[in-house]
Design a protein around this motif. Structure first.
Motif, mmCIF file in Angstrom:
data_model
loop_
_atom_site.group_PDB
_atom_site.id
_atom_site.type_symbol
_atom_site.label_atom_id
_atom_site.label_comp_id
_atom_site.label_asym_id
_atom_site.label_seq_id
_atom_site.Cartn_x
_atom_site.Cartn_y
_atom_site.Cartn_z
ATOM 1 N N ASP A 31 41.952 -19.225 -8.685
ATOM 2 C CA ASP A 31 43.364 -19.662 -8.525
ATOM 3 C C ASP A 31 43.582 -19.532 -7.048
ATOM 4 O O ASP A 31 44.794 -19.378 -6.666
ATOM 5 N N ASN A 32 42.634 -19.963 -6.184
ATOM 6 C CA ASN A 32 42.718 -19.559 -4.803
ATOM 7 C C ASN A 32 43.876 -20.622 -4.025
ATOM 8 O O ASN A 32 44.067 -20.282 -3.130
ATOM 9 N N ALA A 335 37.232 -27.050 -2.141
ATOM 10 C CA ALA A 335 36.534 -26.608 -3.230
ATOM 11 C C ALA A 335 37.645 -26.340 -4.521
ATOM 12 O O ALA A 335 38.054 -25.503 -4.716
ATOM 13 N N VAL A 336 38.288 -27.816 -4.932
ATOM 14 C CA VAL A 336 39.428 -27.460 -5.692
ATOM 15 C C VAL A 336 38.684 -28.583 -6.918
ATOM 16 O O VAL A 336 38.322 -29.792 -6.670
ATOM 17 N N ILE A 337 38.808 -28.293 -7.874
ATOM 18 C CA ILE A 337 38.399 -29.137 -8.976
ATOM 19 C C ILE A 337 39.556 -29.133 -10.278
ATOM 20 O O ILE A 337 40.021 -28.124 -10.805
ATOM 21 N N SER A 338 40.343 -30.294 -10.404
ATOM 22 C CA SER A 338 41.188 -30.468 -11.332
ATOM 23 C C SER A 338 40.950 -31.423 -12.483
ATOM 24 O O SER A 338 40.223 -32.536 -12.119
ATOM 25 N N ALA A 359 40.962 -16.733 -14.360
ATOM 26 C CA ALA A 359 42.280 -17.232 -13.970
ATOM 27 C C ALA A 359 42.267 -18.578 -13.328
ATOM 28 O O ALA A 359 41.534 -18.622 -12.017
ATOM 29 N N VAL A 360 42.607 -19.622 -13.929
ATOM 30 C CA VAL A 360 42.913 -20.721 -13.123
ATOM 31 C C VAL A 360 44.412 -21.117 -13.335
ATOM 32 O O VAL A 360 45.190 -20.606 -13.950
ATOM 33 N N ARG A 361 44.817 -22.570 -12.520
ATOM 34 C CA ARG A 361 45.932 -22.817 -12.529
ATOM 35 C C ARG A 361 46.201 -23.945 -13.551
ATOM 36 O O ARG A 361 45.290 -24.768 -13.582
ATOM 37 N N THR A 362 47.249 -24.022 -14.289
ATOM 38 C CA THR A 362 47.672 -25.156 -15.007
ATOM 39 C C THR A 362 49.018 -25.967 -14.873
ATOM 40 O O THR A 362 49.781 -25.105 -14.375
ATOM 41 N N SER A 383 40.080 -23.502 -8.390
ATOM 42 C CA SER A 383 39.920 -23.379 -6.780
ATOM 43 C C SER A 383 39.200 -22.298 -6.588
ATOM 44 O O SER A 383 39.536 -21.154 -6.846
ATOM 45 N N PHE A 384 38.349 -22.439 -5.545
ATOM 46 C CA PHE A 384 37.323 -21.679 -5.315
ATOM 47 C C PHE A 384 37.269 -21.039 -3.638
ATOM 48 O O PHE A 384 37.835 -21.783 -2.754
#
Length: 408
Positions: A31-32, A335-338, A359-362, A383-384
């Protein structure tokens, strides 16, 4: 291209939180884009400040105050150098990106009149939408929007059509927080300047991944948050060209930002103090400088190269999952994948990933117009950062597959 190899295992040892377990699993922190983690060097800087220097700045003749002032202003100079601002007084310490945007929006309220036009992009975070809507309500200016395509790219032909002699301000993020799209800000800035319009670039999502040269870009304003780039929360910076900062009225009144006060009239201090009313986040500013030192020691070229490898690997592995769709398909992205999985709600996927230590964001990521454009409630966003590993990508992919099997 010169291949640079980062010692990831050594780097990971710099981040104490990466040793945590969550729900019995090793933490996989992806979740960077919301907040990066903090290296021990920056944590030590915070402890050192409160242990040795804690005093108010710019005001005291005593030793602690003078020492705190010196290291705080040294941090300003580090930020100036990092972003290549012409002068240290062009760097204004803020509480973060949102503060910087609102400072500029508030200042331009005295310049705009009914019928003037300002332009934002369809890829903006709410922080770069709402202040301009409020500005339009106050002044009668008209807000126009650069549209986007399904690939997550701004339609630049339409931007050029929107520009006119009535355009006074253009606002765009350098990188989309929801999609990772790197926007063509050089073209945006150049076209706006031909018509005499000012440009503010939201660099919050770009600053952790690439170094913006504000003089080379010729941007009028650039804003970032320290907590996106290994620094503490509650501090950031606004870069503004000196001539613009001199034109803008102060955002807040109080101590530190004045030259002389009487009950009849107040005159304001010179830059940067004109915009830094009250006691600032002194420790935060110093730690921001330490965070820049840390990232520059690793090297932004090396960071960008490694993060791109992570992005390509994660994209390939995730797309192998049936029913998974990625939003934002450009090669020019950070480096973001949605993503979403057909038939499943992103919140449900994120909740299961959390149970597995990932930990990811939704949600809509404070970019609801983007989600409305795609006609979706939100996405799962991984997000990396440079301290993530391919092994963590493998855990993410395995966890997504498990979530899919549980929810299908």
């Amino acid at each position: 291209m010169i291949q640079t190899v980062l010692d990831i295992l050594s780097i990971r040892k710099d981040f104490p939180i990466l040793n945590r377990k969550v729900n019995g699993y090793p933490l996989v922190y992806l979740d960077n884009a919301a907040t990066s983690q903090t290296p021990q060097k920056v944590i030590d800087t915070i402890v050192d400040y409160y242990s040795r220097y804690n005093a108010n700045i710019h005001r005291g003749v005593h030793t602690l105050s003078q020492e705190a002032t010196d290291i705080y202003e040294q941090a300003r100079q580090k930020i100036q150098k990092h972003f290549n601002a012409a002068k240290p007084q062009e760097i204004i310490f803020t509480s973060g990106t949102t503060h910087g945007i609102n400072l500029v929006a508030n200042g331009f309220a005295s310049f705009l009149k009914n019928g003037d036009e300002i332009i934002v992009s369809a890829l903006e975070h709410h922080s770069n939408i709402v202040p301009w809507q409020m500005l339009c309500e106050r002044t009668g200016a008209v807000l126009k929007v650069i549209p986007m395509g399904l690939d997550g790219k701004l339609i630049m032909e339409e931007y050029h059509k929107l520009l006119s002699q009535r355009t006074k301000l253009v606002f765009c993020n350098h990188v989309s927080n929801a999609l990772g799209t790197i926007n063509p800000i050089e073209e945006i800035i150049e076209a706006a300047h031909k018509l005499g319009a000012a440009v503010l670039v939201d660099g919050a999502q770009a600053a952790p991944h690439l170094k913006a040269d504000v003089q080379k870009l010729d941007v009028d304003f650039y804003v970032v948050s320290a907590h996106k780039m290994c620094g503490p929360t509650g501090v950031g910076m606004l870069y503004g060209k000196e001539e613009w900062l001199n034109k803008l009225p102060p955002y807040q009144g109080g101590g530190e930002m004045i030259a002389e006060v009487t009950f009849e009239k107040t005159t304001y201090a010179d830059l940067p103090h004109k915009f830094e009313a009250g006691t600032p986040n002194i420790c935060g500013g110093i730690a921001f400088g330490a965070a820049l030192d840390y990232m520059n020691a690793i090297g932004f070229d090396a960071i960008a190269q490694y993060e791109h490898e992570l992005l390509e690997y994660a994209t390939k592995e995730l797309l192998a999952i049936d029913g998974l769709k990625i939003y934002g398909e450009l090669k020019e992205k950070t480096a973001v994948i949605s993503f979403n999985i057909e038939g499943l709600h992103p919140y449900d996927i994120g909740s299961i990933l959390d149970k597995l230590g990932v930990a990811v964001r939704t949600g809509h990521h404070c970019a609801q117009p983007i989600m409305d454009f795609y006609k979706i409630p939100g996405t799962v966003r991984a997000s990396f950062s440079f301290y993530n590993t391919k092994e963590e990508v493998d855990i993410l992919v395995a966890s997504v597959k498990r979530a899919k099997s549980m929810l299908s």
